[in-house]
Design a protein around this motif. Sequence first.
Motif, PDB file in Angstrom:
ATOM      1  N   PRO A   1     -47.030  13.454  43.298  1.00 20.89           N
ATOM      2  CA  PRO A   1     -47.053  12.422  44.066  1.00 20.89           C
ATOM      3  C   PRO A   1     -48.082  11.256  43.555  1.00 20.89           C
ATOM      4  CG  PRO A   1     -47.293  14.385  45.410  1.00 20.89           C
ATOM      5  CD  PRO A   1     -47.071  14.762  44.100  1.00 20.89           C
ATOM      6  N   ILE A   2     -47.890   9.941  43.793  1.00 13.74           N
ATOM      7  CA  ILE A   2     -49.142   9.157  43.212  1.00 13.74           C
ATOM      8  C   ILE A   2     -50.329   9.569  44.016  1.00 13.74           C
ATOM      9  CG2 ILE A   2     -49.766   6.782  43.604  1.00 13.74           C
ATOM     10  CD1 ILE A   2     -46.823   5.992  43.320  1.00 13.74           C
ATOM     11  N   ASP A   3     -51.477   9.659  43.147  1.00 13.02           N
ATOM     12  CA  ASP A   3     -52.878   9.847  43.734  1.00 13.02           C
ATOM     13  C   ASP A   3     -53.171   8.564  44.360  1.00 13.02           C
ATOM     14  OD1 ASP A   3     -55.365  10.377  44.070  1.00 13.02           O
ATOM     15  OD2 ASP A   3     -55.578  11.611  42.422  1.00 13.02           O
TER      16      ASP A   3
ATOM     17  N   ASN B   1     -56.947   3.540  45.378  1.00 13.02           N
ATOM     18  CA  ASN B   1     -57.860   2.997  46.058  1.00 13.02           C
ATOM     19  C   ASN B   1     -59.099   2.612  45.138  1.00 13.02           C
ATOM     20  OD1 ASN B   1     -56.386   3.047  48.395  1.00 13.02           O
ATOM     21  ND2 ASN B   1     -57.435   5.021  48.896  1.00 13.02           N
ATOM     22  N   ALA B   2     -59.482   3.476  44.403  1.00  8.41           N
ATOM     23  CA  ALA B   2     -60.709   3.174  43.326  1.00  8.41           C
ATOM     24  C   ALA B   2     -60.469   1.971  42.571  1.00  8.41           C
ATOM     25  CB  ALA B   2     -60.972   4.366  42.377  1.00  8.41           C
ATOM     26  N   GLN B   3     -59.049   2.055  42.102  1.00  5.52           N
ATOM     27  CA  GLN B   3     -58.714   0.562  40.993  1.00  5.52           C
ATOM     28  C   GLN B   3     -58.690  -0.591  42.085  1.00  5.52           C
ATOM     29  OE1 GLN B   3     -55.767  -1.232  41.218  1.00  5.52           O
ATOM     30  NE2 GLN B   3     -56.119  -2.392  39.569  1.00  5.52           N
ATOM     31  N   GLN B   4     -58.213  -0.211  43.097  1.00  5.44           N
ATOM     32  CA  GLN B   4     -58.209  -1.471  44.212  1.00  5.44           C
ATOM     33  C   GLN B   4     -59.412  -1.821  44.269  1.00  5.44           C
ATOM     34  OE1 GLN B   4     -55.180  -2.066  47.559  1.00  5.44           O
ATOM     35  NE2 GLN B   4     -56.754  -0.835  48.544  1.00  5.44           N
ATOM     36  N   ALA B   5     -60.438  -1.118  45.009  1.00  4.18           N
ATOM     37  CA  ALA B   5     -62.077  -1.578  45.051  1.00  4.18           C
ATOM     38  C   ALA B   5     -62.501  -2.146  43.825  1.00  4.18           C
ATOM     39  CB  ALA B   5     -62.672  -0.185  45.610  1.00  4.18           C
ATOM     40  N   ARG B   6     -62.251  -1.690  42.701  1.00  6.45           N
ATOM     41  CA  ARG B   6     -62.964  -2.319  41.592  1.00  6.45           C
ATOM     42  C   ARG B   6     -62.176  -3.638  41.127  1.00  6.45           C
ATOM     43  NH1 ARG B   6     -62.051   1.480  38.309  1.00  6.45           N
ATOM     44  NH2 ARG B   6     -64.014   2.196  37.804  1.00  6.45           N
TER      45      ARG B   6
END
Length: 546
Positions: free
Chosen positions: A10-12, A17-22
């Motif tokens: 599954p997609i982690d 979320n970490a990439q989105q926040a950055r």
Amino acid sequence: IEQALKRPRPIDIDLVNAQQARRILDRLVGYQLSPVLWKKVQRGLSAGRVQSVAVRLIVEREREITTFSSTPYYKITAVFSLPDGGELLAEGQSKPATAEAARQLLQQLADDSFAVSEIKKTPASRNPAPPFTTSTLQQAASNRLGFSPKQTMMLAQRLYESGHITYMRTDSLSLSPLAVKQMADHIEKTYGRQYLQTRRYKTKSAGAQEAHEAIRPTDISKTAITGKDSGQNRLYRLIWRRTLASQMAAAQLEKTTLNITGASSRYRFTASGAIVRFDGFLKLDPPKTDAASDVMPPLKQGEKLGVLRIMAAETPERPPSRYTEASLIRQLEAMGIGRPSTYAPTISTIIDRGYVVKRDLPGVPGELLRLRAVPGRPVEQSAETIMVGADKGKLMPTDIANLVNDFLTSHFTNIVDYDFTKELEGEFDQIAKQKKPWQKVLEKFYGPFKQAVDNAENISRAEVAGARELGVDPKSKRPVIARMGRFGPMVQLGRAEDAAKPEFASIPTGQSIETVTLEEALQLLALPRQVGRTADGKIIEANSGR
């Protein structure tokens, strides 16, 4: 790829979320802070969480260099005669602070007798470097091939798309077991089993994501690639050598140190060198200097050596080095600021926006004292002309960089704070590990940041202009000021509120608001000036610009 397709997962969502926040945080900074710079400083500028820190590093290094005060010392060396007629260069134990102290020491040592007081031989080994990550590839390509980070990533992208190398945006040092086996077979077949030493490297960086392998050739048996693009060929060879060398045996060296002591002065000289007993990985990447030149002569303890000449060279202390593209990347990585994919575009951005220039400095002529003594003669003195301050291919801040950096450090401290930027990277990693909700991280940042943006509305352009009063014009008795104007850095004679209208002159390339002197400013303000007339009576003027 086949193995990955057999084991889907599954997609982690935590990594997402970490990439989105950055991404959101970087856009908040860029979209809200850049317009502040347009209003208060100059249109076309930009600010960013990583780029503004990179600019700060360059600005602060240049100011360190400007304020650096060099204290010279005298380096003592001697050339001794050997029993076989050869010569041996050795370095003295002390560094006198004055020419007189150096002169007295040379006179004393030239008439002394010297002998070998100690011989030390120690085995040593030299291990190969690990395979490339994105940042180390950019550094090596800059230092060894002269490529900019942007050029390196462009060439690496083409190599990747052509199937020659693995993915080039990575912070991992790991290699797949299959690749290591292929390298081991190639090394054993090509160089012999004694050259093989497989290794598993671990990334030391706490913030490394290690989503991909290290950068390596997809087929290690392909020692070079054919094609018209020499840049791709050179970069591939660099990657191929580094990758294969990482699985080769260490080089075995023998280091020899000779201590040579004066009979009456007890002054000690030292000569050292190393020879390669087994080349190991150096078979692929030999050292630039000839190892034979480092071989120490076969001397015995107590053996006497004749003094041919003893020298003292005035040596100025060097200021901190300006950053190159490679050393800036290394510094950002060491500070935990940015990611492998951000270094090349960050450097391109700060150059394109006019914050930084890559420049060669010719330097100015200077003289250094040289003293030379031979037995039975007075000390001789000469001078050597050198270029002081010469530099090549270094990153230097512009006036606009100094201005923006001072504005941000005063009013947006967190954005250019080294620790804050590093801590944010750590918080993004916490989001990826499901230890922090991404919304809370953004909320914690955005409140104070938005308040600082709102407060910036009350800052006047005059406050930001970075005006520096240089002194008073001796003729008009009006103040001379260096500051940032609408069209760039300039000097100004008088103030806006004075009865007489102020006069202006642009500061040319090579000078800056921070370094221009009163005398230089007055010369600029004196232009244009009439210097004569032509034969047919036309006025000849001296001016700057086109």
